[in-house]
Design a protein around this motif. Structure first.
Motif, PDB file in Angstrom:
ATOM      1  N   UNK A  24       0.923  -1.099   0.108  1.00 13.13           N
ATOM      2  CA  UNK A  24       0.068   0.007  -0.091  1.00 13.13           C
ATOM      3  C   UNK A  24       1.001   1.311   0.040  1.00 13.13           C
ATOM      4  N   UNK A  25       1.047   1.820  -1.231  1.00 16.76           N
ATOM      5  CA  UNK A  25       2.094   2.656  -1.514  1.00 16.76           C
ATOM      6  C   UNK A  25       1.729   4.101  -1.700  1.00 16.76           C
ATOM      7  N   UNK A  26       2.238   5.116  -1.071  1.00 16.86           N
ATOM      8  CA  UNK A  26       1.844   6.618  -1.278  1.00 16.86           C
ATOM      9  C   UNK A  26       2.991   6.961  -1.911  1.00 16.86           C
ATOM     10  N   UNK A  27       2.689   7.629  -2.901  1.00 15.75           N
ATOM     11  CA  UNK A  27       3.619   8.378  -4.026  1.00 15.75           C
ATOM     12  C   UNK A  27       3.285   9.767  -4.026  1.00 15.75           C
ATOM     13  N   UNK A  28       4.338  10.657  -3.718  1.00 15.76           N
ATOM     14  CA  UNK A  28       4.451  12.090  -3.734  1.00 15.76           C
ATOM     15  C   UNK A  28       5.342  12.664  -4.436  1.00 15.76           C
ATOM     16  N   UNK A  29       5.204  13.466  -5.372  1.00 16.56           N
ATOM     17  CA  UNK A  29       6.200  14.025  -6.298  1.00 16.56           C
ATOM     18  C   UNK A  29       6.029  15.563  -6.244  1.00 16.56           C
ATOM     19  N   UNK A  42       3.734  16.072 -14.137  1.00 19.13           N
ATOM     20  CA  UNK A  42       3.998  15.767 -12.678  1.00 19.13           C
ATOM     21  C   UNK A  42       2.839  15.090 -12.121  1.00 19.13           C
ATOM     22  N   UNK A  43       1.934  15.505 -12.228  1.00 18.89           N
ATOM     23  CA  UNK A  43       0.471  14.825 -11.835  1.00 18.89           C
ATOM     24  C   UNK A  43       0.370  13.313 -12.509  1.00 18.89           C
ATOM     25  N   UNK A  44       0.469  13.265 -13.779  1.00 22.21           N
ATOM     26  CA  UNK A  44       0.377  11.856 -14.452  1.00 22.21           C
ATOM     27  C   UNK A  44       1.571  11.092 -14.149  1.00 22.21           C
ATOM     28  N   UNK A  45       2.640  11.472 -13.619  1.00 23.70           N
ATOM     29  CA  UNK A  45       3.751  10.697 -13.372  1.00 23.70           C
ATOM     30  C   UNK A  45       3.424  10.094 -11.975  1.00 23.70           C
ATOM     31  N   UNK A  46       3.115  10.848 -10.973  1.00 29.45           N
ATOM     32  CA  UNK A  46       2.497  10.552  -9.671  1.00 29.45           C
ATOM     33  C   UNK A  46       1.711   9.450  -9.771  1.00 29.45           C
ATOM     34  N   UNK A  47       0.551   9.631 -10.557  1.00 28.37           N
ATOM     35  CA  UNK A  47      -0.407   8.606 -10.764  1.00 28.37           C
ATOM     36  C   UNK A  47       0.112   7.396 -11.296  1.00 28.37           C
ATOM     37  N   UNK A  48       1.008   7.553 -12.347  1.00 27.91           N
ATOM     38  CA  UNK A  48       1.428   6.152 -13.144  1.00 27.91           C
ATOM     39  C   UNK A  48       2.729   5.501 -11.965  1.00 27.91           C
ATOM     40  N   UNK A  70       2.694  -0.723   4.320  1.00 23.78           N
ATOM     41  CA  UNK A  70       2.565   0.402   4.195  1.00 23.78           C
ATOM     42  C   UNK A  70       3.816   1.123   4.178  1.00 23.78           C
ATOM     43  N   UNK A  71       4.084   1.874   2.750  1.00 20.73           N
ATOM     44  CA  UNK A  71       5.284   2.431   2.247  1.00 20.73           C
ATOM     45  C   UNK A  71       4.866   3.773   1.680  1.00 20.73           C
ATOM     46  N   UNK A  72       6.038   4.598   1.743  1.00 22.65           N
ATOM     47  CA  UNK A  72       5.867   5.982   1.140  1.00 22.65           C
ATOM     48  C   UNK A  72       7.195   6.256   0.053  1.00 22.65           C
ATOM     49  N   UNK A  73       6.641   6.671  -1.017  1.00 27.10           N
ATOM     50  CA  UNK A  73       7.878   7.353  -1.882  1.00 27.10           C
ATOM     51  C   UNK A  73       7.712   8.703  -1.908  1.00 27.10           C
ATOM     52  N   UNK A  74       8.654   9.490  -1.472  1.00 27.96           N
ATOM     53  CA  UNK A  74       8.575  11.084  -1.712  1.00 27.96           C
ATOM     54  C   UNK A  74       9.832  11.467  -2.754  1.00 27.96           C
ATOM     55  N   UNK A  75       9.290  11.661  -3.839  1.00 29.62           N
ATOM     56  CA  UNK A  75      10.202  12.140  -5.091  1.00 29.62           C
ATOM     57  C   UNK A  75      10.357  13.729  -5.116  1.00 29.62           C
ATOM     58  N   UNK A  76      11.297  14.162  -4.985  1.00 27.74           N
ATOM     59  CA  UNK A  76      11.819  15.801  -5.079  1.00 27.74           C
ATOM     60  C   UNK A  76      12.455  15.921  -6.395  1.00 27.74           C
ATOM     61  N   UNK A  77      11.962  16.340  -7.476  1.00 22.92           N
ATOM     62  CA  UNK A  77      12.514  16.612  -8.635  1.00 22.92           C
ATOM     63  C   UNK A  77      13.239  18.011  -8.632  1.00 22.92           C
TER      64      UNK A  77
END
Length: 302
Positions: A24-29, A42-48, A70-77
């Motif tokens: 159950x992975x939350x993605x934030x870009x 970036x919205x599409x990337x986050x969804x994909x 439970x996990x989270x990926x926080x991507x800062x471009x």
């Protein structure tokens, strides 16, 4: 006939409720530093990325909905190299429920400074375990397997070996990649060294600590707090042995980045002699967090 269709539809829905993917992975870009770009990318990337992580089957095991990790990926471009290539960082965190409580403990908390990936909007994201064709999905899959390995290790001794080996296979397949993060000589704290340290038998104390700390420590604290704390204190001796064999190991930083705050909370409620023993180990192995560990000794003892 309609009743038959309805019957099978209900079975299908029920199976979907009973069994789910592993994560159950939350993605934030975040791409605030990139000016002039089309923000919908970036919205599409986050969804994909969300779909890739949550809808892919990573193991051959069956997970119930409430068993997902439970996990989270926080991507800062930070930078857009070309129309479809981006550079930045990725912070990966995984959590695990503690038995008989609503508390979740942090299993993994890693910041990877070598996030360099191509992303083409609306193009299907594919991962191939035998190639390094796509650095983006390689990075995501690598951390998916690291998360699975850490979770399995926390429930049984070295239970996550097969997943760490899959992560190492991704590293091996990426040795010819032009992107950074996969090679030993590039840094002492990257994807290569994380999985190398974990699987290296010389540092097996890290993995034995993962099991003892969680399964024999935290998981029994609801009913047996002193015994649980004692098990966690004992597990730290294995970390101390690893530290004394090689103080600069990446997995030591990984361990304390995940556990330093929790250790303060656990042992602030301990007995004076246990506080002293644990504080000696923590200050030796993790001196950068020494100011945190002072709170253990200053807190009121039982």
């Amino acid at each position: 006939m309609k009743r038959i269709y309805l019957f099978f539809a209900l079975i299908f829905v029920a199976q979907g409720i009973l069994f789910a993917q592993e994560l159950r992975c939350n993605i934030s870009i975040s791409a605030q530093k990139i000016q002039g770009a089309n923000r919908t990318v970036f919205e599409t990337m986050q969804s994909d990325l969300y779909e890739f992580m949550n809808n892919r089957k990573w193991t051959d095991q069956k997970f119930a909905m409430d068993e997902r990790i439970e996990c989270s990926f926080f991507i800062n471009l930070d930078e857009q190299i070309s129309s479809d290539e981006f550079k930045g960082t990725i912070q990966v965190q995984a959590r695990r429920p503690v038995f008989n409580s609503s508390y979740e403990t942090i299993l993994l908390n890693v910041k990877d400074n070598d996030f360099d990936a191509k992303y083409i909007e609306y193009q299907t994201m594919e991962f191939n375990e035998t190639s390094n064709k796509d650095n983006l999905t390689n990075i995501l899959a690598y951390y998916a397997y690291i998360i699975l390995g850490m979770d399995y290790d926390s429930f049984s001794p070295e239970g996550g070996t097969e997943f760490f080996q899959k992560a190492q296979t991704i590293v091996n397949n990426s040795q010819s990649a032009r992107e950074k993060g996969w090679k030993a000589y590039e840094s002492e704290r990257n994807r290569y060294w994380l999985v190398e340290n974990i699987l290296n038998k010389s540092y097996s104390g890290f993995r034995s600590t993962t099991y003892q700390y969680h399964r024999q420590g935290l998981d029994i604290m609801y009913d047996k707090s002193p015994e649980g704390r004692a098990a966690i204190a004992e597990s730290l001796k294995s970390i101390q042995k690893v530290f004394r064999s090689r103080p600069s190991l990446y997995i030591l930083q990984v361990f304390f980045d995940a556990k330093s705050d929790e250790l303060v909370n656990v042992f602030s409620k301990s007995f004076p002699d246990e506080k002293n023993r644990v504080s000696v180990i923590l200050n030796e192995c993790d001196p950068s967090n020494g100011s945190k560990y002072e709170k253990i000794l200053k807190s009121e003892s039982f």
